[in-house]
Design an enzyme around this catalytic site. Structure first.
Site: not given
Length: 555
Positions: A175-176, A263-264, A266, A409
Site C-alpha cells: 500500500g505504501m 518493504t514492510s 517494520h 497535494c
C-alpha cells in the site's frame, strides 16, 4: 471475533443520499468503508488496509458496530474508538469531533511487538498503521507525491536535477511501496521494484502504478537498460525476494543510480519474507510459528542492509524510506546500519519547517469531476507555484483513483486553510456535487515523533520527544476537526513512533467554515512550532512571517 470474512465486499456509498444523520457523521462512515474498498485495501476481507496488518477496524463485529453507531450518532455526540473497537458514545457539542480514535497505544515499557501480538491474538488490540485505522487512506496516491518529491530532490542533489536515463532500485509494492514506481517515472527515472507477492504486483498493474512485470532478473534488467538508453522512464515489477535480488546485483556489479526500500520491514513477522522461504510457507508460519518467522526475517533484513551498504560504499545515493529496516539490521549486529540516512533529514525536512506536508482530500460524491474542479481551484489560489501545478497536471493524467476520487497535494501553513475554505464554499454554492473531506497522512510536520523516520537527526536532539503529536491531537480536537486519531507504531513498528491524524468535513455550512479555518491553520502551525523549537531557522522565519505566537520559542 471474526478477522477474515471472504464474503465481505465493502465500498463507500456515493451521491447525496445520507445513511447517517448528517454529513458530519456520513463522512467518517464513507471514509471507513472506502478504506476497505477492493481497489484500496491490500487484504480487505481481513480488514487489512496496508502496511503488514494495518487495519481499519479490530474485527468484523467491531466494523459493523462502528457503522451502526455512526448511522445513529447525533451532531452533539462523540464516538470513542479504542484500537478499532467502538467503546463509547458521549454527549459533547456541535464543534467537538464526531469521532475520537486511539489505536495501538501502549505504555512505553510494554511498547514492543511481542506484547502487542499477545494482545492482538486475544482480540484486545489492533494495529492502525497511520491512515488505516484513522479512515483517511486513499490508496497508493496518498504517498505518491511525497515519494515523488523525495525522488525529485534526490535528482536535484545528485544528478543536477535531471533523472533522464537513470534508474531506481527498491523493494515492496504494498500500500505504501506501491507508489514508488509511478513516483519514479513522474520524476523522470526508471524503476525496478522487487515484490514477493504476485497479488501486490497485479494490484499495481491494475491501478496504473506499475508499467510491466517479470519473474526473471535478466529480463527485468534488460527492460530497465532499454528504457534508460531510450531516455523514456519505465517501471518494472520483479517477482522475487528483494534481499536475494539486491545481493545478486552487488555480486554482478550492476549499480542502480538510486537505491531505497519500502518493504514492510517494520513488522518482522507479517511484513518481510525471509530468504529461502516461499510465500505460502511464510503465510502458514506467520500463524503457527511467528518467532521462527521473526528470526529468519531479521536475518534476511540484515543481509538486505549489508547489500545496501555495499552500494552506498560504491557511491550510489542510498536512503532509508522509513520502514525501520536499518534498526532491524542494527539489532542483528550490523553495526554500521545507519551509515546512510533516512529520507526525511536527507530530503524533506525543509518542507516540514514551513508546515508543508501531505494535505489530501476526497470527494464524497464519488464523482471524479469534483476532484478536477478542486484541482483547478488549487491552481487558482496558488498561482505562482509551477512545481505544484506540474504535480497536479501529472496527477490528473497518470493517477487512477482508487475507491472515492481523491487528491494528494503537498501545501503548507497559510495555504491549507485557504483551500479548505474555498472547497467549503464550492460545496455551499453547488459547484461540487457533495461535501469533501480534508485530511492528511500522520507523516506530517507537527504530528509525529519517529526517531528513525520523520524526526530522525533533529537539530537539537529531540528526536524521541513525543509531546508534539500529543499536543497536535489535543489542538485539533479543541479546534473542531471532525475526527481525530492518536496512534502508536505506524510506519516503523511498535516502540518506535507516536503520531496523530485529523480529518475535517467541508459540508458547505458556516459552522464548518469556522472549524475549517481553525483546524487547517492550527494543524500545520504545530509543525512550524515544533521545528522552530528545535532551532531550524527556516521554521523560525516562517513562524515570524505568519505571525505565530510562540512565547517560549520566539520570546
Amino acid at each position: 471475533m471474526t478477522r477474515n470474512d471472504p464474503s465481505r465486499t465493502i465500498a463507500a456509498p456515493t451521491g447525496t443520499t445520507l445513511n447517517a444523520k448528517s454529513w458530519q457523521t456520513e463522512a467518517p462512515l464513507r471514509m471507513l468503508m472506502n478504506n476497505l474498498h477492493p481497489d484500496v485495501a491490500e487484504r480487505p476481507q481481513e480488514l487489512v488496509v496496508y502496511g503488514g496488518i494495518g487495519r481499519a477496524a479490530r474485527d468484523w463485529e467491531s466494523f459493523d458496530a462502528i457503522v451502526e453507531t455512526l448511522k445513529r450518532l447525533d451532531d452533539d455526540q462523540t464516538l470513542l474508538v479504542q484500537s478499532g473497537k467502538p467503546v463509547g458514545v458521549f454527549r459533547t457539542h456541535a464543534d467537538a469531533p464526531r469521532v475520537l480514535i486511539a489505536n495501538s497505544n501502549l505504555v512505553p515499557r510494554w511498547a514492543n511487538w511481542d506484547h502487542f501480538n499477545e494482545l492482538d491474538k486475544k482480540g484486545l488490540a489492533m494495529y492502525g498503521q497511520m491512515t488505516a485505522g484513522s479512515w483517511i487512506y486513499i490508496g497508493a496516491q496518498g504517498i505518491v507525491q511525497g515519494t515523488y518529491e523525495t525522488f525529485v530532490e534526490m535528482g536535484r542533489q545528485h544528478f543536477g536535477g535531471d533523472l533522464t536515463g537513470k534508474w531506481l532500485f527498491t523493494g515492496g509494492l504494498g500500500g505504501m511501496g506501491g507508489a514508488q514506481p509511478l513516483a519514479a517515472v513522474m520524476a523522470g527515472a526508471s524503476c525496478l521494484a522487487v515484490e514477493c507477492r504476485k497479488s501486490s504486483i497485479d494490484m499495481r498493474l491494475r491501478t496504473g502504478y506499475l508499467d510491466t512485470w517479470t519473474d526473471n532478473l535478466d529480463e527485468a534488467l534488460r527492460l530497465i537498460d532499454e528504457s534508460c538508453k531510450a531516455g523514456t522512464p519505465k517501471s518494472v515489477g520483479l517477482l522475487g525476494n528483494v534481499a536475494d535480488v539486491l545481493a545478486e546485483l552487488l555480486k554482478r556489479g550492476v549499480k542502480p543510480d538510486l537505491l531505497t526500500d519500502q518493504t514492510s520491514a517494520h513488522d518482522p513477522v507479517n511484513g518481510y519474507l525471509p530468504q529461502g522461504w516461499t510465500v505460502e510457507q511464510w503465510d502458514d508460519k506467520r500463524v503457527s510459528a511467528p518467532k521462527e518467522v521473526e528470526k529468519a526475517a531479521r536475518a534476511s533484513m540484515a543481509n538486505h542492509i549489508r547489500a545496501m551498504l555495499g552500494f552506498h560504499a560504491l557511491g550510489v545515493p542510498t536512503v532509508d524510506y522509513g520502514n525501520n529496516l536499518r534498526q532491524m539490521a542494527l539489532e542483528e549486529g550490523v553495526e554500521n546500519a545507519f551509515d546512510f540516512p533516512g529520507f526525511v533529514p536527507a530530503y524533506i525536512r525543509p518542507l516540514f519547517c514551513r508546515g508543508i506536508g501531505p494535505f489530501r482530500w476526497a470527494a464524497l460524491s464519488g464523482d471524479p469531476e469534483d476532484i478536477a474542479k478542486t484541482d483547478a481551484k488549487v491552481k487558482e489560489l496558488i498561482p505562482d507555484n509551477p512545481h505544484l501545478h506540474r504535480w497536479l497536471d501529472m496527477a490528473a493524467e497518470k493517477i487512477k483513483f482508487q475507491g472515492l476520487p481523491a487528491r494528494i497535494c503537498w501545501v503548507g501553513l497559510g495555504d491549507r486553510d485557504r483551500l479548505g475554505q474555498a472547497f467549503n464554499e464550492m460545496v455551499a454554492n453547488g459547484e461540487l456535487k457533495a461535501p469533501v473531506v480534508i485530511g492528511r497522512d500522520h507523516l506530517d510536520s507537527g504530528s509525529v515523533a519517529s526517531p528513525n523516520r520523520e524526526t530522525e537527526a533533529m537539530a537539537d536532539g529531540s528526536d524521541a520527544v513525543s509531546d508534539w503529536p500529543l499536543l497536535n491531537a489535543l489542538l485539533n480536537t479543541a479546534s473542531g476537526a471532525t475526527w481525530v486519531s492518536l496512534h502508536h507504531g505506524g510506519g516503523v513498528g511498535m516502540g518506535f513512533s507516536q503520531h496523530a491524524g485529523m480529518v475535517i468535513v467541508c459540508d458547505g455550512t458556516e459552522a464548518a467554515a469556522k472549524r475549517i479555518g481553525r483546524v487547517l491553520w492550527n494543524d500545520p502551525a504545530t509543525g512550524v512550532m515544533r521545528h522552530a523549537d528545535a532551532g531550524y531557522e527556516i521554521a523560525i522565519d516562517c513562524a515570524k512571517e505568519k505571525g505565530l505566537d510562540l512565547p517560549g520559542i520566539l520570546g
